[in-house]
Design a protein around this motif. Sequence first.
Motif, PDB file in Angstrom:
ATOM      1  N   SER A 167       0.811  -1.221   0.000  1.00 53.65           N
ATOM      2  CA  SER A 167       0.000   0.000   0.000  1.00 53.65           C
ATOM      3  C   SER A 167       0.843   1.269   0.000  1.00 53.65           C
ATOM      4  O   SER A 167       0.336   2.349  -0.300  1.00 53.65           O
ATOM      5  CB  SER A 167      -0.916   0.019   1.229  1.00 53.65           C
ATOM      6  OG  SER A 167      -0.149   0.167   2.422  1.00 53.65           O
ATOM      7  N   CYS A 168       2.119   1.167   0.376  1.00 50.64           N
ATOM      8  CA  CYS A 168       3.008   2.327   0.584  1.00 50.64           C
ATOM      9  C   CYS A 168       2.548   3.197   1.759  1.00 50.64           C
ATOM     10  O   CYS A 168       2.991   4.339   1.897  1.00 50.64           O
ATOM     11  CB  CYS A 168       3.117   3.185  -0.676  1.00 50.64           C
ATOM     12  SG  CYS A 168       3.885   2.341  -2.071  1.00 50.64           S
ATOM     13  N   ASP A 169       1.698   2.653   2.608  1.00 52.81           N
ATOM     14  CA  ASP A 169       1.188   3.365   3.779  1.00 52.81           C
ATOM     15  C   ASP A 169       1.905   2.799   5.011  1.00 52.81           C
ATOM     16  O   ASP A 169       1.537   1.743   5.533  1.00 52.81           O
ATOM     17  CB  ASP A 169      -0.318   3.167   3.886  1.00 52.81           C
ATOM     18  CG  ASP A 169      -0.947   3.896   5.066  1.00 52.81           C
ATOM     19  OD1 ASP A 169      -0.211   4.348   5.963  1.00 52.81           O
ATOM     20  OD2 ASP A 169      -2.196   3.998   5.099  1.00 52.81           O
ATOM     21  N   MET A 170       2.934   3.507   5.497  1.00 55.52           N
ATOM     22  CA  MET A 170       3.728   2.973   6.592  1.00 55.52           C
ATOM     23  C   MET A 170       2.984   2.991   7.916  1.00 55.52           C
ATOM     24  O   MET A 170       3.288   2.192   8.808  1.00 55.52           O
ATOM     25  CB  MET A 170       5.052   3.716   6.706  1.00 55.52           C
ATOM     26  CG  MET A 170       6.036   3.389   5.582  1.00 55.52           C
ATOM     27  SD  MET A 170       6.373   1.606   5.387  1.00 55.52           S
ATOM     28  CE  MET A 170       7.341   1.269   6.860  1.00 55.52           C
ATOM     29  N   ILE A 171       2.017   3.875   8.078  1.00 60.77           N
ATOM     30  CA  ILE A 171       1.197   3.830   9.296  1.00 60.77           C
ATOM     31  C   ILE A 171       0.429   2.521   9.333  1.00 60.77           C
ATOM     32  O   ILE A 171       0.396   1.809  10.361  1.00 60.77           O
ATOM     33  CB  ILE A 171       0.248   5.039   9.359  1.00 60.77           C
ATOM     34  CG1 ILE A 171       1.043   6.338   9.463  1.00 60.77           C
ATOM     35  CG2 ILE A 171      -0.720   4.899  10.535  1.00 60.77           C
ATOM     36  CD1 ILE A 171       0.193   7.593   9.406  1.00 60.77           C
ATOM     37  N   TYR A 172      -0.168   2.153   8.211  1.00 58.36           N
ATOM     38  CA  TYR A 172      -0.871   0.871   8.107  1.00 58.36           C
ATOM     39  C   TYR A 172       0.099  -0.284   8.374  1.00 58.36           C
ATOM     40  O   TYR A 172      -0.229  -1.224   9.115  1.00 58.36           O
ATOM     41  CB  TYR A 172      -1.490   0.754   6.712  1.00 58.36           C
ATOM     42  CG  TYR A 172      -2.088  -0.595   6.386  1.00 58.36           C
ATOM     43  CD1 TYR A 172      -3.374  -0.936   6.784  1.00 58.36           C
ATOM     44  CD2 TYR A 172      -1.364  -1.546   5.655  1.00 58.36           C
ATOM     45  CE1 TYR A 172      -3.927  -2.169   6.470  1.00 58.36           C
ATOM     46  CE2 TYR A 172      -1.902  -2.779   5.337  1.00 58.36           C
ATOM     47  CZ  TYR A 172      -3.187  -3.085   5.748  1.00 58.36           C
ATOM     48  OH  TYR A 172      -3.726  -4.311   5.437  1.00 58.36           O
ATOM     49  N   PHE A 173       1.300  -0.213   7.794  1.00 57.66           N
ATOM     50  CA  PHE A 173       2.271  -1.293   7.966  1.00 57.66           C
ATOM     51  C   PHE A 173       2.650  -1.461   9.436  1.00 57.66           C
ATOM     52  O   PHE A 173       2.734  -2.592   9.945  1.00 57.66           O
ATOM     53  CB  PHE A 173       3.516  -1.018   7.128  1.00 57.66           C
ATOM     54  CG  PHE A 173       4.481  -2.168   7.113  1.00 57.66           C
ATOM     55  CD1 PHE A 173       4.308  -3.230   6.246  1.00 57.66           C
ATOM     56  CD2 PHE A 173       5.571  -2.195   7.977  1.00 57.66           C
ATOM     57  CE1 PHE A 173       5.192  -4.302   6.236  1.00 57.66           C
ATOM     58  CE2 PHE A 173       6.462  -3.258   7.967  1.00 57.66           C
ATOM     59  CZ  PHE A 173       6.271  -4.310   7.101  1.00 57.66           C
ATOM     60  N   HIS A 174       2.875  -0.363  10.128  1.00 57.95           N
ATOM     61  CA  HIS A 174       3.230  -0.461  11.549  1.00 57.95           C
ATOM     62  C   HIS A 174       2.085  -1.053  12.361  1.00 57.95           C
ATOM     63  O   HIS A 174       2.321  -1.791  13.329  1.00 57.95           O
ATOM     64  CB  HIS A 174       3.618   0.912  12.086  1.00 57.95           C
ATOM     65  CG  HIS A 174       4.870   1.453  11.453  1.00 57.95           C
ATOM     66  ND1 HIS A 174       5.985   0.691  11.233  1.00 57.95           N
ATOM     67  CD2 HIS A 174       5.177   2.701  10.993  1.00 57.95           C
ATOM     68  CE1 HIS A 174       6.924   1.427  10.657  1.00 57.95           C
ATOM     69  NE2 HIS A 174       6.455   2.641  10.495  1.00 57.95           N
TER      70      HIS A 174
END
Length: 302
Positions: A167-174
């Motif tokens: 997704s390139c969404d690092m908040i989601y990844f964390h």
Amino acid sequence: MSEPLRGIIPPLITPLKDRDTLDREGLERLVEHLIKGGVSGLFVLGTTGEGPSLSYRLRRELIEHTCKLTKGRVPVLVGITDTSFTESVNLARYSAEAGATHVVLAPPYYFPAAPPEMLEYVQDLVTEMPLPLFLYNMPGLTKVSFETDLVRRALDMPGVCGVKDSSCDMIYFHRLIEVAKQRPDWSVLVGPEELTAEAVLLGGHGGINGGANLHPELYVKMYQAAATQDLQRTRELHAEVMRLAGSIYTVGRHKSAIIKGIKCALSILGICEDHMAEPFHRFRDAERGIIRERLVNLGLIS
């Protein structure tokens, strides 16, 4: 699985001689190139592999030959994403019979399912799976995300073994990393190579990075540096990865330039053919010349 899958797992490009003919000799050279480079697995029929654009016959041929060539040396993950539930199940069963170790599923990409519908879809599909299943979050292409609540619910599904996030969404990844702490056997893997070093430093398990098709040793070394928290070495190797991505992925004008660039570069390196599945076509002479020049600058050819 008692341990999560870790490391660099390249999403194989699909070597083609034309729109529907597998370049078998090229596939063999590619598999050997990657295993020699120290990768931790191979992922076929992903985005970089043009999976949804390939005929069902060709998908099965690719799965069969990849598993034969790999000979159990590393895990083989197979993308089973489809608009048809039954075809996803059929491909998963074929993959298991061929010797694959895992399957990978993104949301169906035509009718956008609401979160409750997506949860039911995953629950129904997992009961039919003969292999451990990775969820593949790719909202840029599927229009639908695997929301963190669904991922949390998937922790209670023994057949699900992790998630790959592109997704390139690092908040989601964390948030995924926090959720996965409840299952020590779960893997959280990242797709974009530009984010892999950060992801691993902060608790991710590895990367499914397209550029590793070209230079697997570089990506493996970056992963190892990040996994051991060697910050200086991670910075140095991350800069090399950024340089490779910036050189190869920016030659074309369209979003397809990433896959075209990787395929063109592998062709120049003498590994495999660079034909594309429709609706795309390989780079022409002008772009090919630029890719060659950039490979020289990257030190990958003389």
